[in-house]
Design a protein around this motif. Structure first.
Motif, PDB file in Angstrom:
ATOM      1  N   PRO A 103       0.761  -1.163   0.095  1.00 45.53           N
ATOM      2  CA  PRO A 103      -0.095   0.018  -0.019  1.00 45.53           C
ATOM      3  C   PRO A 103       0.759   1.382   0.045  1.00 45.53           C
ATOM      4  O   PRO A 103       0.430   2.184  -0.599  1.00 45.53           O
ATOM      5  N   LEU A 104       2.194   1.162   0.531  1.00 40.68           N
ATOM      6  CA  LEU A 104       3.080   2.391   0.562  1.00 40.68           C
ATOM      7  C   LEU A 104       3.201   2.807  -1.013  1.00 40.68           C
ATOM      8  O   LEU A 104       3.431   3.865  -1.128  1.00 40.68           O
ATOM      9  N   ALA A 107       0.528   4.389  -2.612  1.00 45.67           N
ATOM     10  CA  ALA A 107       0.408   5.599  -2.334  1.00 45.67           C
ATOM     11  C   ALA A 107       1.445   6.424  -3.031  1.00 45.67           C
ATOM     12  O   ALA A 107       0.805   7.570  -3.543  1.00 45.67           O
ATOM     13  N   TYR A 108       2.530   6.246  -3.206  1.00 45.08           N
ATOM     14  CA  TYR A 108       3.567   6.802  -3.815  1.00 45.08           C
ATOM     15  C   TYR A 108       3.136   7.069  -5.033  1.00 45.08           C
ATOM     16  O   TYR A 108       3.406   8.222  -5.705  1.00 45.08           O
ATOM     17  N   GLU A 111       0.350   9.660  -5.378  1.00 41.42           N
ATOM     18  CA  GLU A 111       0.856  11.014  -5.283  1.00 41.42           C
ATOM     19  C   GLU A 111       1.504  11.645  -6.326  1.00 41.42           C
ATOM     20  O   GLU A 111       1.483  12.701  -6.833  1.00 41.42           O
ATOM     21  N   LEU A 209      12.552   9.801  -3.063  1.00 42.51           N
ATOM     22  CA  LEU A 209      11.496   9.105  -2.285  1.00 42.51           C
ATOM     23  C   LEU A 209      11.530   7.796  -3.236  1.00 42.51           C
ATOM     24  O   LEU A 209      11.466   6.641  -2.596  1.00 42.51           O
ATOM     25  N   ALA A 213      12.740   4.273  -1.311  1.00 42.72           N
ATOM     26  CA  ALA A 213      11.728   3.114  -1.481  1.00 42.72           C
ATOM     27  C   ALA A 213      12.316   1.816  -2.141  1.00 42.72           C
ATOM     28  O   ALA A 213      12.193   0.791  -1.789  1.00 42.72           O
ATOM     29  N   ALA A 216      14.498   0.521   0.410  1.00 42.95           N
ATOM     30  CA  ALA A 216      14.040  -0.609   1.389  1.00 42.95           C
ATOM     31  C   ALA A 216      13.638  -1.829   0.913  1.00 42.95           C
ATOM     32  O   ALA A 216      13.683  -2.698   1.696  1.00 42.95           O
TER      33      ALA A 216
ATOM     34  N   TYR B 109      21.860   6.454   5.668  1.00 43.78           N
ATOM     35  CA  TYR B 109      21.171   7.628   5.271  1.00 43.78           C
ATOM     36  C   TYR B 109      21.938   8.726   5.976  1.00 43.78           C
ATOM     37  O   TYR B 109      22.354   9.743   5.329  1.00 43.78           O
ATOM     38  N   ALA B 213      13.238  14.182   1.144  1.00 46.38           N
ATOM     39  CA  ALA B 213      12.356  13.133   0.599  1.00 46.38           C
ATOM     40  C   ALA B 213      12.675  11.846   1.309  1.00 46.38           C
ATOM     41  O   ALA B 213      11.701  11.077   1.832  1.00 46.38           O
ATOM     42  N   ALA B 214      13.892  11.533   1.365  1.00 45.56           N
ATOM     43  CA  ALA B 214      14.280  10.254   2.318  1.00 45.56           C
ATOM     44  C   ALA B 214      13.751  10.136   3.617  1.00 45.56           C
ATOM     45  O   ALA B 214      13.392   9.333   3.951  1.00 45.56           O
ATOM     46  N   THR B 217      10.029   9.792   3.483  1.00 47.44           N
ATOM     47  CA  THR B 217       9.680   8.557   3.329  1.00 47.44           C
ATOM     48  C   THR B 217      10.120   7.428   4.538  1.00 47.44           C
ATOM     49  O   THR B 217       9.363   6.528   4.667  1.00 47.44           O
ATOM     50  N   THR B 255       0.997   9.086   4.450  1.00 44.34           N
ATOM     51  CA  THR B 255       1.418   8.004   3.560  1.00 44.34           C
ATOM     52  C   THR B 255       1.393   8.513   1.969  1.00 44.34           C
ATOM     53  O   THR B 255       2.210   8.330   0.965  1.00 44.34           O
ATOM     54  N   GLY B 256       0.108   9.236   1.841  1.00 49.58           N
ATOM     55  CA  GLY B 256      -0.255   9.821   0.402  1.00 49.58           C
ATOM     56  C   GLY B 256       0.222  11.036   0.026  1.00 49.58           C
ATOM     57  O   GLY B 256      -0.085  11.747  -0.979  1.00 49.58           O
ATOM     58  N   SER B 257       0.879  11.722   1.133  1.00 54.70           N
ATOM     59  CA  SER B 257       1.567  13.094   0.572  1.00 54.70           C
ATOM     60  C   SER B 257       2.869  13.217   1.397  1.00 54.70           C
ATOM     61  O   SER B 257       3.132  13.796   2.237  1.00 54.70           O
ATOM     62  N   ILE B 258       3.816  12.817   0.631  1.00 56.41           N
ATOM     63  CA  ILE B 258       5.274  12.778   0.945  1.00 56.41           C
ATOM     64  C   ILE B 258       5.943  13.940   0.587  1.00 56.41           C
ATOM     65  O   ILE B 258       6.495  14.754   1.491  1.00 56.41           O
TER      66      ILE B 258
END
Lengths: 312, 308
Positions: A103-104, A107-108, A111, A209, A213, A216, B109, B213-214, B217, B255-258
């Motif tokens: 789901p992540l 969602a990315y 967006e 992002l 991802a 990960a 990171y 962003a990292a 996220t 989650t839907g707006s990073i």
């Protein structure tokens, strides 16, 4: 490993120095050495170039997340503007959106789809009567061709899974950053420059992002990271056919020295940047080479009939 | 339809702004009205402010970021060579040590970002020298300010927050800085006159956005994995405080707006030097603010006091 990395860094450092020595003249001549032979590029030429790239990104993400092209969304984004005709988008037979299981990542995708759509709308609006329509796009054969060139295999379907979607996205995002970075110096209007810098930042957010991802999901196996390295190497080669400079770094682990004179702190290269930690920059000619797969007439891969506008 | 109208309205106001560029700039200087988000860069520097002054402003921020990430990664700060001659001191929480990363996987990171920020310090120092200026040394920096900042943001009731104590707390500390860096460089882009310097600044802007962003996220990813939104909520409390101090320019992290960007056009936010100063000095309150927060003696250089 360390030797290879050191060598690569040396190349980047020396290329950076060379570029700084050449300065603006060299950059200007590179810019005009491609197919874009206009004596002077206007801000609208640069924005239309960006609009072509945003059409490509918006279609990729909206198809991945929602399964439709941007002109078929509930709130459609026009692809034919100012009396022009839009090209079609070539997709695999029986295309469906990505069957996301995470789901992540879903969602990315959603967006990013929405944000790239907004970039299309913003650029169309900013360009007004000068905006170009969407050119013909290929999101099927293109990925297969690139995969072949990168040594990934004969076929690659970015709509097949979470992981493949991320790799497909990886192909685009860092390129967007370098394109806006390279264009910044050609923009005359301060307001347009501000907007372009703001879009550059959003492309870099997306790129960061996506890289995070992928890292990960890779979970240290190196499988996905290996694909990013092959893609980065291919992009670099397309942008710099002679092989130097190297202007792209895939996901890998490097040793950094931090505040010591020499040290071995392991770092993940989730940032695509040069030895000064400044994001890479590419000329429109270099970007054209990447998105068309180095085709001599700049027609190929993602843009089988070329781009619309002055820079093509 | 609403959105389209909004866009057209914005586009028209942009044209109007362009037409009246000089006047608008004058207004900014006199009234120091806050800028709108999104477009950014459409301002003109105050008289007497050079590219080197703006680079030195950025250098102060890079010293702050470098110190934070170096302490997180190594338990130590910048080398004296990197901090510059006559550098101020950096105050850190007692018993400072590298963040105990455990199995978080965040160390790689942190190391990447730390090296980037050190490289930015070195690059900007050299760029200023090459451009005929003098890079400022590191000012006094206070990395214990996270504690009162957390109280101001409503995260804790007593000043105990320490970003070096856990991987999750580190993400919050990093979150405090990165999006601010993006908005600061975005705002600075329009002030720079030299094309080469502008190009470099745009490239640093890009890297700060990769970092931001990292961090964002990792925050939502970790929260989803643990099914615990505590640190996302804390990040949004930080964001709200930045918005209060720095003229809005924030979006809620989910989650839907990073990506942190203007929701009307997906263009990153931009901040004036005043708005950035209010955030790093940790105080609202108009003109004349010269120090506080992360910079107990203020920034070094010419851009140190808020004009609004």
């Amino acid at each position: 490993m360390a030797t290879q990395e050191t060598k690569q860094l040396d190349e980047i450092i020396s290329s950076r120095r060379a570029m700084m020595l050449m300065g603006g003249t060299a950059l200007a001549s590179i810019m005009l050495s491609g197919k874009a032979q206009a004596a002077t590029l206007t801000d609208n030429d640069v924005l239309n170039f960006a609009l072509n790239l945003e059409y490509l990104e918006a279609q990729f993400y909206n198809l991945a997340a929602f399964g439709v092209t941007i002109d078929k969304l509930t709130t459609p984004i026009p692809v034919a503007v100012n009396g022009g005709t839009a090209g079609n988008v070539t997709l695999k037979p029986a295309f469906t959106k990505v069957p996301f299981s995470n789901p992540l990542i879903s969602a990315y995708a959603a967006e990013t789809a929405v944000e790239e759509g907004k970039h299309v709308t913003f650029l169309q609006s900013a360009l007004g009567s000068s905006a170009v329509s969407m050119p013909k796009l290929d999101l099927y054969n293109s990925f297969n061709t690139l995969a072949n060139a990168a040594g990934i295999g004969p076929a690659f379907d970015p709509f097949a899974s979470d992981a493949f979607f991320l790799i497909g996205a990886y192909i685009f995002e860092d390129v967007g950053v370098t394109a806006y970075h390279g264009a910044a110096g050609a923009i005359q209007s301060k307001a347009t420059l501000g907007a372009a810098a703001g879009i550059l930042a959003v492309e870099a957010y997306h790129a960061g992002l996506i890289r995070t991802a992928i890292n990960a999901l890779d979970a240290g196996s190196g499988t996905l990271a290996g694909l990013t390295q092959k893609i980065s190497a291919t992009r670099s080669k397309l942008a710099n056919p002679s092989g130097t400079p190297v202007d792209d770094i895939g996901l890998t682990t490097v040793n950094v020295s931090l505040n010591a004179s020499s040290g071995s702190f392991a770092a993940t290269t989730f940032v695509d940047a040069d030895a000064n930690s400044i994001a890479f920059s590419r000329t429109p000619a270099q970007i054209l080479s990447i998105v068309t797969g180095g085709a001599t007439n700049n027609q190929g891969v993602f843009f089988p009939a070329g781009l619309n506008g002055t820079i093509k | 339809m609403e959105k389209v109208n909004e866009l057209i309205r914005k586009a028209v106001s942009r044209r109007t702004f362009l037409a009246g560029a000089g006047t608008a700039a004058a207004t900014l200087l006199a009234g120091c009205s806050s800028t709108s988000s999104g477009g950014g860069g459409g301002t003109t520097p105050p008289p007497g402010i050079t590219d080197n002054d703006i680079l030195n402003f950025a250098l102060n921020l890079e010293y702050l970021e470098a110190e934070f990430y170096l302490y997180a990664a190594t338990g130590k700060g910048l080398s004296s060579a990197d901090a510059g001659t006559g550098a101020g001191t950096t105050t850190v929480p007692g018993s400072i040590a590298a963040v105990p990363w455990g199995t978080s996987g965040f160390a790689q990171y942190a190391n990447e970002i730390a090296q980037d920020e050190v490289n930015h310090v070195r690059f900007i120092q050299k760029a200023i020298t090459s451009n005929g200026g003098t890079p400022v040394a590191r000012p006094n920096i206070d990395l214990t300010f996270f504690a009162p900042l957390a109280v101001a943001a409503g995260i804790t009731t007593t000043p105990t927050f320490n970003p070096f104590l856990s991987p999750q707390a580190f993400l919050i500390g990093a979150f405090v800085f990165e999006d601010v860096g993006v908005t600061a460089y975005h705002g600075a882009a329009g002030l720079l006159t030299n094309a080469t310097i502008l190009g470099a600044a745009a490239g640093i802007l890009g890297v700060e956005a990769y970092h931001a962003a990292a961090i964002r996220t990792l925050l939502v990813g970790t929260a989803a994995q643990a099914n615990d939104q505590t640190y996302v909520k804390i990040a949004n409390q930080v964001s709200a405080l930045r918005g209060t101090l720095g003229g809005g320019n924030e979006t809620t992290l989910t989650t839907g707006s990073i990506v942190a960007a203007d929701t009307t056009n997906a263009i990153a936010f931009s901040r004036t030097t005043d708005q950035v100063l209010h955030i790093v000095y940790g105080a609202a309150g108009g003109a004349g603010l010269t120090k506080g927060g992360f910079f107990p003696n203020g920034l070094n250089g010419k851009i140190t006091a808020t004009a609004s």
